[in-house]
Design an enzyme around this catalytic site. Structure first.
Site, PDB file in Angstrom:
ATOM      1  N   GLY A 249       9.801 -89.721 -74.872  1.00  0.00           N
ATOM      2  CA  GLY A 249       8.674 -89.137 -74.135  1.00  0.00           C
ATOM      3  C   GLY A 249       7.503 -88.707 -74.985  1.00  0.00           C
ATOM      4  N   TYR A 335      -0.274 -96.055 -62.336  1.00  0.00           N
ATOM      5  CA  TYR A 335      -0.330 -94.648 -62.806  1.00  0.00           C
ATOM      6  C   TYR A 335      -1.752 -94.190 -63.108  1.00  0.00           C
ATOM      7  CZ  TYR A 335       4.429 -96.048 -64.317  1.00  0.00           C
ATOM      8  OH  TYR A 335       5.700 -96.549 -64.405  1.00  0.00           O
ATOM      9  N   CYS A 362      -5.447-110.659 -56.601  1.00  0.00           N
ATOM     10  CA  CYS A 362      -6.135-110.441 -55.328  1.00  0.00           C
ATOM     11  C   CYS A 362      -5.864-109.050 -54.784  1.00  0.00           C
ATOM     12  CB  CYS A 362      -5.703-111.502 -54.335  1.00  0.00           C
ATOM     13  SG  CYS A 362      -6.383-113.089 -54.798  1.00  0.00           S
ATOM     14  N   TYR A 391       5.661-100.753 -71.897  1.00  0.00           N
ATOM     15  CA  TYR A 391       5.630-100.844 -70.431  1.00  0.00           C
ATOM     16  C   TYR A 391       4.507-101.754 -69.934  1.00  0.00           C
ATOM     17  CZ  TYR A 391       8.568 -96.785 -71.249  1.00  0.00           C
ATOM     18  OH  TYR A 391       9.543 -95.948 -71.712  1.00  0.00           O
TER      19      TYR A 391
HETATM   20  N1  LLP Z   1      15.139 -92.125 -72.631  1.00  0.00           N
HETATM   21  C1  LLP Z   1      15.268 -92.118 -71.299  1.00  0.00           C
HETATM   22  C2  LLP Z   1      16.533 -91.699 -70.704  1.00  0.00           C
HETATM   23  C3  LLP Z   1      14.202 -92.509 -70.471  1.00  0.00           C
HETATM   24  O1  LLP Z   1      14.343 -92.476 -69.159  1.00  0.00           O
HETATM   25  C4  LLP Z   1      12.994 -92.933 -71.081  1.00  0.00           C
HETATM   26  C5  LLP Z   1      11.864 -93.376 -70.258  1.00  0.00           C
HETATM   27  C6  LLP Z   1      12.901 -92.944 -72.474  1.00  0.00           C
HETATM   28  C7  LLP Z   1      13.998 -92.523 -73.219  1.00  0.00           C
HETATM   29  C8  LLP Z   1      11.672 -93.388 -73.213  1.00  0.00           C
HETATM   30  O2  LLP Z   1      10.535 -92.661 -72.940  1.00  0.00           O
HETATM   31  P1  LLP Z   1       9.188 -92.936 -73.779  1.00  0.00           P
HETATM   32  O3  LLP Z   1       9.424 -92.493 -75.211  1.00  0.00           O
HETATM   33  O4  LLP Z   1       8.918 -94.377 -73.692  1.00  0.00           O
HETATM   34  O5  LLP Z   1       8.165 -92.133 -73.073  1.00  0.00           O
HETATM   35  N2  LLP Z   1       6.917 -96.996 -66.923  1.00  0.00           N
HETATM   36  C9  LLP Z   1       6.380 -95.713 -67.328  1.00  0.00           C
HETATM   37  C10 LLP Z   1       7.294 -94.981 -68.255  1.00  0.00           C
HETATM   38  C11 LLP Z   1       8.670 -94.724 -67.656  1.00  0.00           C
HETATM   39  C12 LLP Z   1       9.569 -94.041 -68.629  1.00  0.00           C
HETATM   40  C13 LLP Z   1      10.954 -93.928 -68.084  1.00  0.00           C
HETATM   41  N3  LLP Z   1      11.917 -93.423 -68.999  1.00  0.00           N
HETATM   42  C14 LLP Z   1       5.013 -95.944 -67.982  1.00  0.00           C
HETATM   43  O6  LLP Z   1       4.550 -97.081 -68.008  1.00  0.00           O
HETATM   44  O7  LLP Z   1       4.380 -95.006 -68.423  1.00  0.00           O
END
Ligand code: LLP
Length: 438
Positions: A249, A335, A362, A391
């Site tokens: 995150g 988003y 479209c 993503y």
């Molecule tokens: N660990 C778990 C259990 C997760 O659910 C996630 C992301 C991560 C790690 C990695 O998070 P990151 O470091 O990438 O923020 N599609 C969305 C993001 C969804 C994230 C879901 N879980 C976007 O495009 O922003």
């Protein structure tokens, strides 16, 4: 020049380079739309995370959240860096198997793993299965019995902490669909079930509080909470977690308006909080695992597009349209995510206009960048959208039956195709014509 770029990324011709290769040449060689990754940025971020743990003298795992971008080549790079990965589906696990990724360094997440997915995970001896709900404990128990196997497990907890971020990407609060709730006692009950199960080896606790987080506070609170849970479990059940996994995150900078800490600063604060809390609670220092996805894949990625049509509404607005859009990057439409872009043959030129960078799909909502200042451009120019590595490709679709782009890795002046561009034939590959009886 965009603040996202450094001087070293501009070559003598004044063009944008990625991994030492002129982005114009990449577009010419591989065509557009094209996703390009600067592999040295991926390695560098993993190494930075590792150095935080090493400086703090703690056991750790940097587990790349492969949902951000899961391909065979990406898993090979993570393996070369001795990283772990987390997977959330049979498909991501299959990709890891195809990449020969060591299964002992795989964590399997998901809030509704199917029996088939659990069977696949157990058969392939994934390092740890992160249990999310009671149904899954039962399913895993059956699968372990059937295969006469054992597995390390972790429990995913919802720590009741919500990080300040876009609603769709918050996952830590109590009403989340993920993990065992703490307050109602579900997490304790899950622990007892797992401890009583001879085939499950309870490795530790996991929480993930959200994504694209800019503030330390949520992470510090979550880290402290996880240690408190560990202390409670030690007192009540004589169980001490070997691993505390704080998820991912860590926010990254997409535009000049984003001011996150460096990803490794988040990790430093988390490690120090866990150290302090463990000392306060008289607990052995656990290993600390993190699961960064975006911060590893995001800044390494660039989407290259060719500029096509344009629409100027006099006195009102201008749309500059490119040959991709929401099919290769759904994030702006989904988003309201923001990005910055440059023209690859003049990234330093002063802007002369502000345009909407529109996609070719479209839908009115298919706008990649709402307001982008750019120098004058013409059809055929190549536009690079920056920081698209997380993503983007992983959420790509075939909407409007557009083929998904190719993906190229670049490092030290060398480029290599790691995902082929889809063809029209690929698009109808799974279609079945109606039988004569219809
Ligand atoms: N660990 C778990 C259990 C997760 O659910 C996630 C992301 C991560 C790690 C990695 O998070 P990151 O470091 O990438 O923020 N599609 C969305 C993001 C969804 C994230 C879901 N879980 C976007 O495009 O922003």
């Amino acid at each position: 020049m965009s603040e996202q770029l450094t001087n070293e990324q501009i070559n003598e011709a004044g063009h944008l380079t990625i991994g030492g290769v002129d982005a114009d040449q990449l577009a010419a060689k591989y065509q557009t739309p094209l996703a390009v990754y600067d592999v040295s940025k991926i390695r560098d971020q993993i190494r930075r995370f590792k150095s935080v743990f090493e400086a703090n003298g703690v056991d750790y795992a940097v587990s790349y959240a492969s949902k951000a971008f899961a391909t065979i080549a990406m898993f090979q790079v993570i393996d070369q860096e001795q990283g772990h990965i987390d997977v959330v589906s049979g498909g991501e696990l299959y990709t890891a198997i195809q990449a020969n990724f060591p299964m002992s360094r795989v964590s399997f997440h998901g809030n509704n793993k199917s029996r088939e997915e659990l069977e696949m995970a157990v058969k392939n001896k994934v390092g740890v299965i992160v249990l999310d709900n009671f149904h899954e404990i039962e399913l895993l128990d059956q699968v372990l019995k059937e295969q006469d196997a054992t597995s390390a497990v972790m429990l995913r907890i919802t720590p009741g902490i919500s990080a300040h971020t876009h609603e769709y990407i918050s996952t830590g609060q109590e009403d989340s669909k993920f993990g065992f709730d703490l307050k109602s006692g579900q997490a304790d009950q899950a622990l007892q079930e797992v401890l009583a199960n001879d085939r499950m080896n309870m490795l530790g606790i996991h929480a993930h509080i959200g994504s694209q987080i800019f503030e330390l506070k949520g992470f510090q609170m979550a880290a402290k909470k996880l240690v408190e849970i560990a202390a409670n479990w030690h007192n009540q059940y004589q169980y001490q977690p070997e691993v505390i996994n704080v998820g991912g995150g860590f926010g990254i900078r997409y535009t000049k308006d984003d001011h996150p800490l460096a990803p490794e600063d988040f990790v430093d604060a988390i490690v120090k909080t866990i150290k302090q809390s463990a000392a306060d609670q008289n607990l052995d220092m656990p290993a600390v695992w993190i699961e960064p996805g975006r911060s590893i894949a995001g800044p390494a990625g660039y989407n290259l597009y060719t500029v096509g049509s344009r629409k100027d509404v006099p006195g009102l607005t201008s749309y500059l349209t490119v040959d991709g859009g929401m099919g290769d990057n759904i994030r702006p439409a989904l988003y309201q995510a923001e990005y910055e872009a440059v023209l690859v043959d003049q990234p330093n030129a002063l802007p002369t206009e502000t345009v909407h960078v529109a996609g070719k799909y479209c839908e009115s909502g298919d706008i990649l960048i709402d307001k982008q200042a750019l120098p004058a451009s013409k059809p055929g120019d190549v536009l690079a959208v920056l920081d698209t590595g997380a993503y983007g490709y992983s959420m790509a679709s075939n909407y409007n039956r557009n083929p998904r782009p190719a993906v190229v890795f670049v490092e030290n002046g060398e480029s290599t195709l790691v995902v082929k561009r889809e063809t029209y034939a690929d698009l109808t590959r799974l279609d079945q014509p109606l039988p004569k009886t219809f």
